[in-house]
Design an enzyme around this catalytic site. Structure first.
Site, short mmCIF file in Angstrom:
data_model
loop_
_atom_site.label_atom_id
_atom_site.label_comp_id
_atom_site.label_asym_id
_atom_site.label_seq_id
_atom_site.Cartn_x
_atom_site.Cartn_y
_atom_site.Cartn_z
N SER A 15 -13.44 -42.53 -91.03
CA SER A 15 -14.83 -42.07 -90.94
C SER A 15 -15.82 -43.22 -90.98
CB SER A 15 -15.13 -41.10 -92.10
OG SER A 15 -16.51 -40.80 -92.10
N LYS A 66 -14.40 -27.96 -92.47
CA LYS A 66 -15.73 -27.44 -92.11
C LYS A 66 -15.79 -25.91 -92.13
CE LYS A 66 -17.32 -31.22 -89.13
NZ LYS A 66 -17.89 -31.56 -87.82
N ASP A 102 -24.66 -30.89 -87.71
CA ASP A 102 -24.11 -31.29 -86.40
C ASP A 102 -24.98 -30.75 -85.26
OD1 ASP A 102 -21.88 -32.77 -87.19
OD2 ASP A 102 -20.58 -31.02 -87.28
N GLY A 129 -14.87 -25.71 -82.27
CA GLY A 129 -15.92 -25.83 -83.29
C GLY A 129 -17.13 -26.61 -82.82
#
Ligand code: NDP
Length: 284
Positions: A15, A66, A102, A129
């Site tokens: 990440s 998520k 997002d 997603g």
């Protein structure tokens, strides 16, 4: 005392969020730190409880958390509920509030590049997603139509059934393999939200052919939600045709900016955060 933030993922080592947020804290001279936490799926509930126990003020969530986090939170913002995914959790005095940055992150990334969304004809590739978040974000920003292309038409139809009654934008499902080429050629904004272009693979090259990149409307903008230090196979192919193309790093940056501002109530230092994203380019 140092204030702690972080990200839960499994895996999480790749990440870029820790570098981005820690640079922001440094730029604003804040006594805060952002830590990557490798949280296996079966430990998610315990990890969330630890936020309260340890007074960790906020975390981002990445794969595979998520969606699974939804029943574990005290409150979820309506747009995150509609998207069915939370990527940002705030610990407000022991209550865990879930939001999705997002979707607005994508919108901010496009608008900051001067890419208009309002009244635009959009083609979206993929129906997972990221596509779901992108549809909700673009609909809230006023896109007129989204043609949704999926390799499994049932997945596209399912998404349309779930979302259409909640948004004004017209959603039209198509089979990626048999879609009318005119739809793609006439698109004003093409959003690639499938996982086909993550690597320069046979899958990526097949998708580029399916999208007829060589004959897309020259005024169209191509946006791939995948990202890499040298763009993606799709953004490179689009640029080689002279098309405006952008990868997903801007979305990554802006979802981080929005999370930072939610948690800290401070204006995020955009340039300091951007500097941590290798290969970030405004690409148009
Ligand atoms: P999901 O696994 O939820 O969905 C992936 C979608 O891609 C599915 O519809 C899948 O179809 C489809 N797909 C996979 N391979 C192909 C192919 N070869 N051709 C056509 N369709 C294909 O993944 P996400 O939605 O979470 O992520 C999708 C992309 O978005 C990834 O590249 C991810 O990195 C990126 N992303 C970027 C973000 C950013 O901040 N920039 C944030 C979130 C995601 P099927 O179900 O049939 O396999």
């Amino acid at each position: 005392m140092t204030t702690i933030y972080g990200i839960f993922g499994w895996p999480v080592a790749h990440s870029l969020s820790p570098a981005m947020h820690n640079a922001a804290f440094h730029a604003l001279d804040m006594d805060s730190v952002y830590v990557p936490f490798a949280v296996p799926p079966e430990q998610l509930k315990g990890a969330l409880q630890a936020l309260v126990a340890l007074d960790i003020r906020g975390v981002n969530l990445t794969l595979p958390h998520k969606h699974n986090v939804l029943p574990l939170l005290d409150e979820i913002e309506p747009s995150a509920q509609l998207i069915g995914a939370v990527n940002c959790v705030s610990n407000v005095k022991g209550r865990l509030l879930g939001s999705n940055t997002d979707a607005p992150g994508l919108v901010h990334a496009l608008l900051s590049e001067g890419i208009e969304i309002k009244n635009k004809q959009v083609t979206m590739v993929g129906a997972g997603g990221a596509a779901r978040a992108a549809i909700v974000g673009l609909a809230e920003a006023g896109a007129s139509t989204i043609n949704l292309l999926a390799r499994r038409i049932d997945q596209a139809k399912h998404l349309v059934m779930d979302l259409q009654t909640h948004i004004q934008t017209q959603l039209i499902p198509h089979d990626l393999q048999t879609v009318d080429i005119n739809i793609i050629q006439r698109t004003e904004l093409l959003i690639q939200a499938s996982s086909a272009t993550l690597h320069n693979s046979h899958e990526a090259q097949t998708l580029i052919k399916q999208l007829h990149v060589t004959s897309i409307n020259p005024a169209a903008v191509i946006v791939d939600l995948a990202y890499g230090p040298h763009g993606t196979p799709l953004t490179r192919a689009a640029k080689a045709q002279g098309l405006a193309a952008l990868d997903g790093m801007g979305m990554l940056l802006h979802q981080g900016v929005l999370a930072f501002e939610r948690w800290t109530n401070e204006r995020a230092p955009l340039d300091a955060m951007k500097a941590q994203l290798p290969g970030f380019s405004s690409a148009l």
